[in-house]
Design a protein around this motif. Structure first.
Motif, PDB file in Angstrom:
ATOM      1  N   TYR A 121      37.846  70.883 -52.459  1.00  0.00           N
ATOM      2  CA  TYR A 121      36.799  70.686 -53.467  1.00  0.00           C
ATOM      3  C   TYR A 121      36.683  69.228 -53.934  1.00  0.00           C
ATOM      4  N   ASP A 122      37.573  68.374 -53.459  1.00  0.00           N
ATOM      5  CA  ASP A 122      37.508  66.963 -53.866  1.00  0.00           C
ATOM      6  C   ASP A 122      36.183  66.314 -53.466  1.00  0.00           C
ATOM      7  N   GLU A 123      35.692  66.667 -52.292  1.00  0.00           N
ATOM      8  CA  GLU A 123      34.438  66.090 -51.806  1.00  0.00           C
ATOM      9  C   GLU A 123      33.251  66.486 -52.694  1.00  0.00           C
ATOM     10  N   LYS A 124      33.284  67.711 -53.221  1.00  0.00           N
ATOM     11  CA  LYS A 124      32.198  68.185 -54.085  1.00  0.00           C
ATOM     12  C   LYS A 124      32.284  67.577 -55.493  1.00  0.00           C
ATOM     13  N   PHE A 125      33.477  67.117 -55.878  1.00  0.00           N
ATOM     14  CA  PHE A 125      33.695  66.561 -57.223  1.00  0.00           C
ATOM     15  C   PHE A 125      34.413  65.214 -57.104  1.00  0.00           C
ATOM     16  N   PRO A 126      33.778  64.211 -56.484  1.00  0.00           N
ATOM     17  CA  PRO A 126      34.472  62.941 -56.215  1.00  0.00           C
ATOM     18  C   PRO A 126      34.875  62.164 -57.472  1.00  0.00           C
ATOM     19  N   GLU A 127      34.208  62.385 -58.583  1.00  0.00           N
ATOM     20  CA  GLU A 127      34.538  61.658 -59.814  1.00  0.00           C
ATOM     21  C   GLU A 127      35.545  62.405 -60.691  1.00  0.00           C
ATOM     22  N   HIS A 128      35.925  63.609 -60.285  1.00  0.00           N
ATOM     23  CA  HIS A 128      36.903  64.380 -61.061  1.00  0.00           C
ATOM     24  C   HIS A 128      38.257  63.663 -60.999  1.00  0.00           C
ATOM     25  N   PRO A 129      39.021  63.669 -62.094  1.00  0.00           N
ATOM     26  CA  PRO A 129      40.310  62.975 -62.109  1.00  0.00           C
ATOM     27  C   PRO A 129      41.273  63.428 -61.007  1.00  0.00           C
ATOM     28  N   LEU A 130      41.250  64.704 -60.631  1.00  0.00           N
ATOM     29  CA  LEU A 130      42.114  65.167 -59.546  1.00  0.00           C
ATOM     30  C   LEU A 130      41.680  64.546 -58.223  1.00  0.00           C
ATOM     31  N   SER A 131      40.392  64.533 -57.961  1.00  0.00           N
ATOM     32  CA  SER A 131      39.878  63.927 -56.726  1.00  0.00           C
ATOM     33  C   SER A 131      40.225  62.442 -56.680  1.00  0.00           C
ATOM     34  N   ARG A 132      40.061  61.765 -57.805  1.00  0.00           N
ATOM     35  CA  ARG A 132      40.371  60.335 -57.869  1.00  0.00           C
ATOM     36  C   ARG A 132      41.865  60.084 -57.660  1.00  0.00           C
ATOM     37  N   THR A 133      42.717  60.915 -58.246  1.00  0.00           N
ATOM     38  CA  THR A 133      44.160  60.744 -58.069  1.00  0.00           C
ATOM     39  C   THR A 133      44.539  60.901 -56.605  1.00  0.00           C
ATOM     40  N   ARG A 134      43.992  61.910 -55.945  1.00  0.00           N
ATOM     41  CA  ARG A 134      44.268  62.083 -54.510  1.00  0.00           C
ATOM     42  C   ARG A 134      43.760  60.887 -53.705  1.00  0.00           C
ATOM     43  N   GLU A 135      42.598  60.372 -54.075  1.00  0.00           N
ATOM     44  CA  GLU A 135      42.045  59.214 -53.366  1.00  0.00           C
ATOM     45  C   GLU A 135      42.929  57.983 -53.571  1.00  0.00           C
ATOM     46  N   TYR A 136      43.424  57.777 -54.790  1.00  0.00           N
ATOM     47  CA  TYR A 136      44.327  56.645 -55.064  1.00  0.00           C
ATOM     48  C   TYR A 136      45.600  56.771 -54.226  1.00  0.00           C
ATOM     49  N   LEU A 137      46.163  57.986 -54.134  1.00  0.00           N
ATOM     50  CA  LEU A 137      47.368  58.186 -53.328  1.00  0.00           C
ATOM     51  C   LEU A 137      47.095  57.884 -51.857  1.00  0.00           C
ATOM     52  N   LYS A 138      45.922  58.273 -51.370  1.00  0.00           N
ATOM     53  CA  LYS A 138      45.559  57.992 -49.978  1.00  0.00           C
ATOM     54  C   LYS A 138      45.429  56.481 -49.750  1.00  0.00           C
ATOM     55  N   GLU A 139      44.826  55.779 -50.712  1.00  0.00           N
ATOM     56  CA  GLU A 139      44.702  54.324 -50.589  1.00  0.00           C
ATOM     57  C   GLU A 139      46.071  53.659 -50.566  1.00  0.00           C
ATOM     58  N   ILE A 140      46.976  54.132 -51.405  1.00  0.00           N
ATOM     59  CA  ILE A 140      48.340  53.588 -51.396  1.00  0.00           C
ATOM     60  C   ILE A 140      48.970  53.834 -50.028  1.00  0.00           C
ATOM     61  N   PHE A 141      48.869  55.066 -49.526  1.00  0.00           N
ATOM     62  CA  PHE A 141      49.449  55.415 -48.233  1.00  0.00           C
ATOM     63  C   PHE A 141      48.903  54.506 -47.133  1.00  0.00           C
ATOM     64  N   ASP A 142      47.602  54.274 -47.143  1.00  0.00           N
ATOM     65  CA  ASP A 142      46.962  53.481 -46.095  1.00  0.00           C
ATOM     66  C   ASP A 142      47.249  51.985 -46.210  1.00  0.00           C
ATOM     67  N   ASP A 143      47.326  51.462 -47.439  1.00  0.00           N
ATOM     68  CA  ASP A 143      47.308  50.014 -47.634  1.00  0.00           C
ATOM     69  C   ASP A 143      48.629  49.370 -48.038  1.00  0.00           C
ATOM     70  N   ILE A 144      49.612  50.142 -48.475  1.00  0.00           N
ATOM     71  CA  ILE A 144      50.828  49.529 -48.999  1.00  0.00           C
ATOM     72  C   ILE A 144      51.630  48.852 -47.887  1.00  0.00           C
ATOM     73  N   GLU A 145      52.284  47.768 -48.264  1.00  0.00           N
ATOM     74  CA  GLU A 145      53.193  47.071 -47.358  1.00  0.00           C
ATOM     75  C   GLU A 145      54.485  46.826 -48.110  1.00  0.00           C
ATOM     76  N   PHE A 146      55.602  46.902 -47.397  1.00  0.00           N
ATOM     77  CA  PHE A 146      56.914  46.712 -48.005  1.00  0.00           C
ATOM     78  C   PHE A 146      57.611  45.521 -47.377  1.00  0.00           C
ATOM     79  N   ASP A 147      58.448  44.889 -48.168  1.00  0.00           N
ATOM     80  CA  ASP A 147      59.326  43.851 -47.661  1.00  0.00           C
ATOM     81  C   ASP A 147      60.352  44.527 -46.744  1.00  0.00           C
ATOM     82  N   ASN A 148      60.692  43.888 -45.638  1.00  0.00           N
ATOM     83  CA  ASN A 148      61.633  44.476 -44.681  1.00  0.00           C
ATOM     84  C   ASN A 148      63.009  44.738 -45.276  1.00  0.00           C
ATOM     85  N   SER A 149      63.354  44.054 -46.372  1.00  0.00           N
ATOM     86  CA  SER A 149      64.675  44.247 -46.971  1.00  0.00           C
ATOM     87  C   SER A 149      64.858  45.678 -47.497  1.00  0.00           C
TER      88      SER A 149
END
Length: 173
Positions: A121-149
């Motif tokens: 249902y996230d697609e039907k309610f893209p501005e809902h806080p749950l949909s946004r939270t899932r989208e933020y988590l996906k962006e973190i998953f896709d874009d985060i980089e870590f120091d090799n240490s």
């Protein structure tokens, strides 16, 4: 291991409704992804998502959250109509089949995930806080980089069992 982590988190965080608890590989590091729903007073919900990277002596937590404001319950109302949920339990008054734990069909609590929390249902309610939270988590998953240490830190292996006597056995029992 994953099931043990879920049971532990569900028992420790009573009052929060777990929506997702998953072990994931986050750019080569072991992470626990969680997503919870929290009741707000007087109405509405907050949604808290995180990635926790556990190590032997420390952990890193990347957290996002979004809160309902204004008119609340629109997503739930729409999904009730879509799913045609009408039958209620005579004892509890709760809609039959509306609430369920996402990982254990036999687990029951006062506050649980419901059908409106489904990611479909996230697609039907893209501005809902749950949909946004899932989208933020996906962006973190896709874009985060870590120091090799971080890859050199000792891994978390779970709680260690103590070889010493429990504290109450020191008192003559």
């Amino acid at each position: 291991m994953e099931q043990r982590i879920r049971r532990y988190l569900i028992r420790k965080l009573l009052g929060l409704a777990p929506l997702e608890i998953e072990l994931e590989d986050l750019k080569g590091l072991r992470a626990v992804k969680t997503l919870y729903k929290i009741r707000m007073d007087p109405t509405g919900f907050a949604f808290l998502g995180s990635y926790t990277l556990p190590f032997a002596n420390c952990s890193y937590v990347i957290k996002v959250q979004a809160v309902e404001s204004g008119t609340t319950g629109m997503r739930e109302c729409a999904v009730l109509l879509i799913e045609d949920c009408k039958e209620a339990d005579e004892e509890t008054g709760k809609l039959i089949g509306w609430e369920a734990d996402p990982y254990d069909a036999n687990y029951k609590a006062d506050f649980m995930a419901n059908r409106a929390d489904n990611p479909k249902y996230d697609e039907k309610f893209p501005e809902h806080p749950l949909s946004r939270t899932r989208e933020y988590l996906k962006e973190i998953f896709d874009d985060i980089e870590f120091d090799n240490s971080l890859k050199d830190l000792p891994a978390f292996e779970g709680p260690k069992r103590s070889k010493s006597k429990p504290w109450w056995k020191f008192f003559g029992r």
